[in-house]
Design a protein around this motif. Structure first.
Motif, PDB file in Angstrom:
ATOM      1  N   ALA A   1      49.598  44.935 -10.048  1.00  0.00           N
ATOM      2  CA  ALA A   1      50.527  46.069  -9.889  1.00  0.00           C
ATOM      3  C   ALA A   1      49.804  47.395 -10.102  1.00  0.00           C
ATOM      4  N   GLU A   2      48.939  47.469 -11.106  1.00  0.00           N
ATOM      5  CA  GLU A   2      48.184  48.704 -11.355  1.00  0.00           C
ATOM      6  C   GLU A   2      47.241  48.996 -10.185  1.00  0.00           C
ATOM      7  N   GLN A   3      46.602  47.966  -9.657  1.00  0.00           N
ATOM      8  CA  GLN A   3      45.732  48.143  -8.495  1.00  0.00           C
ATOM      9  C   GLN A   3      46.528  48.668  -7.304  1.00  0.00           C
ATOM     10  N   ASP A   4      47.711  48.082  -7.074  1.00  0.00           N
ATOM     11  CA  ASP A   4      48.551  48.513  -5.955  1.00  0.00           C
ATOM     12  C   ASP A   4      48.997  49.962  -6.114  1.00  0.00           C
ATOM     13  N   ILE A   5      49.324  50.355  -7.331  1.00  0.00           N
ATOM     14  CA  ILE A   5      49.728  51.740  -7.594  1.00  0.00           C
ATOM     15  C   ILE A   5      48.582  52.688  -7.261  1.00  0.00           C
ATOM     16  N   LEU A   6      47.375  52.367  -7.708  1.00  0.00           N
ATOM     17  CA  LEU A   6      46.222  53.219  -7.407  1.00  0.00           C
ATOM     18  C   LEU A   6      45.983  53.323  -5.904  1.00  0.00           C
ATOM     19  N   LYS A   7      46.118  52.217  -5.203  1.00  0.00           N
ATOM     20  CA  LYS A   7      45.904  52.221  -3.750  1.00  0.00           C
ATOM     21  C   LYS A   7      46.920  53.116  -3.043  1.00  0.00           C
ATOM     22  N   VAL A   8      48.173  53.058  -3.472  1.00  0.00           N
ATOM     23  CA  VAL A   8      49.205  53.907  -2.869  1.00  0.00           C
ATOM     24  C   VAL A   8      48.920  55.375  -3.163  1.00  0.00           C
ATOM     25  N   LEU A   9      48.568  55.684  -4.402  1.00  0.00           N
ATOM     26  CA  LEU A   9      48.267  57.075  -4.766  1.00  0.00           C
ATOM     27  C   LEU A   9      47.084  57.618  -3.975  1.00  0.00           C
ATOM     28  N   MET A  10      46.083  56.777  -3.742  1.00  0.00           N
ATOM     29  CA  MET A  10      44.902  57.224  -3.016  1.00  0.00           C
ATOM     30  C   MET A  10      45.187  57.386  -1.525  1.00  0.00           C
TER      31      MET A  10
ATOM     32  N   PRO B   1      39.340  61.144 -10.017  1.00  0.00           N
ATOM     33  CA  PRO B   1      38.102  60.626  -9.422  1.00  0.00           C
ATOM     34  C   PRO B   1      37.747  59.225  -9.942  1.00  0.00           C
ATOM     35  N   LYS B   2      37.995  58.965 -11.212  1.00  0.00           N
ATOM     36  CA  LYS B   2      37.738  57.628 -11.773  1.00  0.00           C
ATOM     37  C   LYS B   2      38.620  56.586 -11.084  1.00  0.00           C
ATOM     38  N   GLY B   3      39.884  56.936 -10.854  1.00  0.00           N
ATOM     39  CA  GLY B   3      40.803  56.023 -10.165  1.00  0.00           C
ATOM     40  C   GLY B   3      40.365  55.772  -8.734  1.00  0.00           C
ATOM     41  N   ARG B   4      39.904  56.823  -8.072  1.00  0.00           N
ATOM     42  CA  ARG B   4      39.401  56.677  -6.692  1.00  0.00           C
ATOM     43  C   ARG B   4      38.205  55.727  -6.647  1.00  0.00           C
ATOM     44  N   ALA B   5      37.306  55.873  -7.607  1.00  0.00           N
ATOM     45  CA  ALA B   5      36.125  55.008  -7.657  1.00  0.00           C
ATOM     46  C   ALA B   5      36.533  53.550  -7.841  1.00  0.00           C
ATOM     47  N   ILE B   6      37.541  53.315  -8.659  1.00  0.00           N
ATOM     48  CA  ILE B   6      38.036  51.948  -8.875  1.00  0.00           C
ATOM     49  C   ILE B   6      38.587  51.379  -7.573  1.00  0.00           C
TER      50      ILE B   6
ATOM     51  N   LEU C   1      47.600  53.450 -16.796  1.00  0.00           N
ATOM     52  CA  LEU C   1      46.575  54.011 -15.912  1.00  0.00           C
ATOM     53  C   LEU C   1      46.142  55.397 -16.390  1.00  0.00           C
ATOM     54  N   ALA C   2      47.095  56.190 -16.887  1.00  0.00           N
ATOM     55  CA  ALA C   2      46.765  57.526 -17.410  1.00  0.00           C
ATOM     56  C   ALA C   2      45.916  57.400 -18.680  1.00  0.00           C
ATOM     57  N   GLU C   3      46.272  56.466 -19.549  1.00  0.00           N
ATOM     58  CA  GLU C   3      45.498  56.210 -20.764  1.00  0.00           C
ATOM     59  C   GLU C   3      44.049  55.872 -20.433  1.00  0.00           C
ATOM     60  N   ASP C   4      43.872  55.114 -19.360  1.00  0.00           N
ATOM     61  CA  ASP C   4      42.541  54.676 -18.933  1.00  0.00           C
ATOM     62  C   ASP C   4      41.822  55.717 -18.076  1.00  0.00           C
ATOM     63  N   GLY C   5      42.455  56.885 -17.850  1.00  0.00           N
ATOM     64  CA  GLY C   5      41.821  57.983 -17.116  1.00  0.00           C
ATOM     65  C   GLY C   5      41.810  57.815 -15.603  1.00  0.00           C
ATOM     66  N   MET C   6      42.655  56.928 -15.088  1.00  0.00           N
ATOM     67  CA  MET C   6      42.658  56.685 -13.643  1.00  0.00           C
ATOM     68  C   MET C   6      43.671  57.527 -12.888  1.00  0.00           C
ATOM     69  N   ILE C   7      44.668  58.040 -13.596  1.00  0.00           N
ATOM     70  CA  ILE C   7      45.614  58.974 -12.994  1.00  0.00           C
ATOM     71  C   ILE C   7      45.933  60.074 -13.993  1.00  0.00           C
ATOM     72  N   ASN C   8      46.431  61.179 -13.466  1.00  0.00           N
ATOM     73  CA  ASN C   8      46.962  62.254 -14.302  1.00  0.00           C
ATOM     74  C   ASN C   8      48.466  62.282 -14.118  1.00  0.00           C
ATOM     75  N   ILE C   9      49.161  62.521 -15.207  1.00  0.00           N
ATOM     76  CA  ILE C   9      50.609  62.693 -15.159  1.00  0.00           C
ATOM     77  C   ILE C   9      50.856  64.195 -15.281  1.00  0.00           C
ATOM     78  N   VAL C  10      51.464  64.764 -14.229  1.00  0.00           N
ATOM     79  CA  VAL C  10      51.663  66.206 -14.147  1.00  0.00           C
ATOM     80  C   VAL C  10      53.143  66.511 -14.279  1.00  0.00           C
ATOM     81  N   GLU C  11      53.472  67.431 -15.179  1.00  0.00           N
ATOM     82  CA  GLU C  11      54.871  67.810 -15.359  1.00  0.00           C
ATOM     83  C   GLU C  11      55.427  68.442 -14.102  1.00  0.00           C
ATOM     84  N   GLY C  12      56.640  68.034 -13.743  1.00  0.00           N
ATOM     85  CA  GLY C  12      57.322  68.611 -12.588  1.00  0.00           C
ATOM     86  C   GLY C  12      58.481  69.469 -13.045  1.00  0.00           C
ATOM     87  N   ASN C  13      59.424  69.710 -12.143  1.00  0.00           N
ATOM     88  CA  ASN C  13      60.608  70.508 -12.473  1.00  0.00           C
ATOM     89  C   ASN C  13      61.536  69.777 -13.427  1.00  0.00           C
TER      90      ASN C  13
END
Length: 91
Positions: free
Chosen positions: A5-14, A70-75, A47-59
């Protein structure tokens, strides 16, 4: 070890640089036949804990955006490369 599931999430984000929330990400996973993991906030927190994604505050505080790092992209690139290697070895 990273879950499927984490791999799939990274693939979708990328694959798409849009602003993903847990709801839109879960929907896309479902549309792609990946089952919609239903636990997106838990997975993205890891994934954020592991440095593979950033969680950005929205509205809305309950709907932050997720952005691959970039670390997530490399993975993801490594996963794709490993997948390609296993396909060519089975030919």
């Amino acid at each position: 070890m990273m879950t499927k599931a984490e791999q799939d999430i990274l693939k979708v984000l990328m694959a798409d640089e849009k602003k993903w929330t847990w709801m839109t990400l879960d929907r896309m996973l479902s549309i792609r036949g990946l089952g919609g993991v239903g636990q997106v906030p838990r997975y993205v927190a890891k994934l954020a804990e592991d440095g593979m994604i950033n969680i950005v505050e929205g509205n809305k505080p309950a709907m932050p955006f997720y952005v691959i790092t970039p670390k997530g992209r490399a993975i993801v690139e490594r996963l794709i490369s490993q997948s390609d290697d296993s396909v060519s070895q089975s030919d």
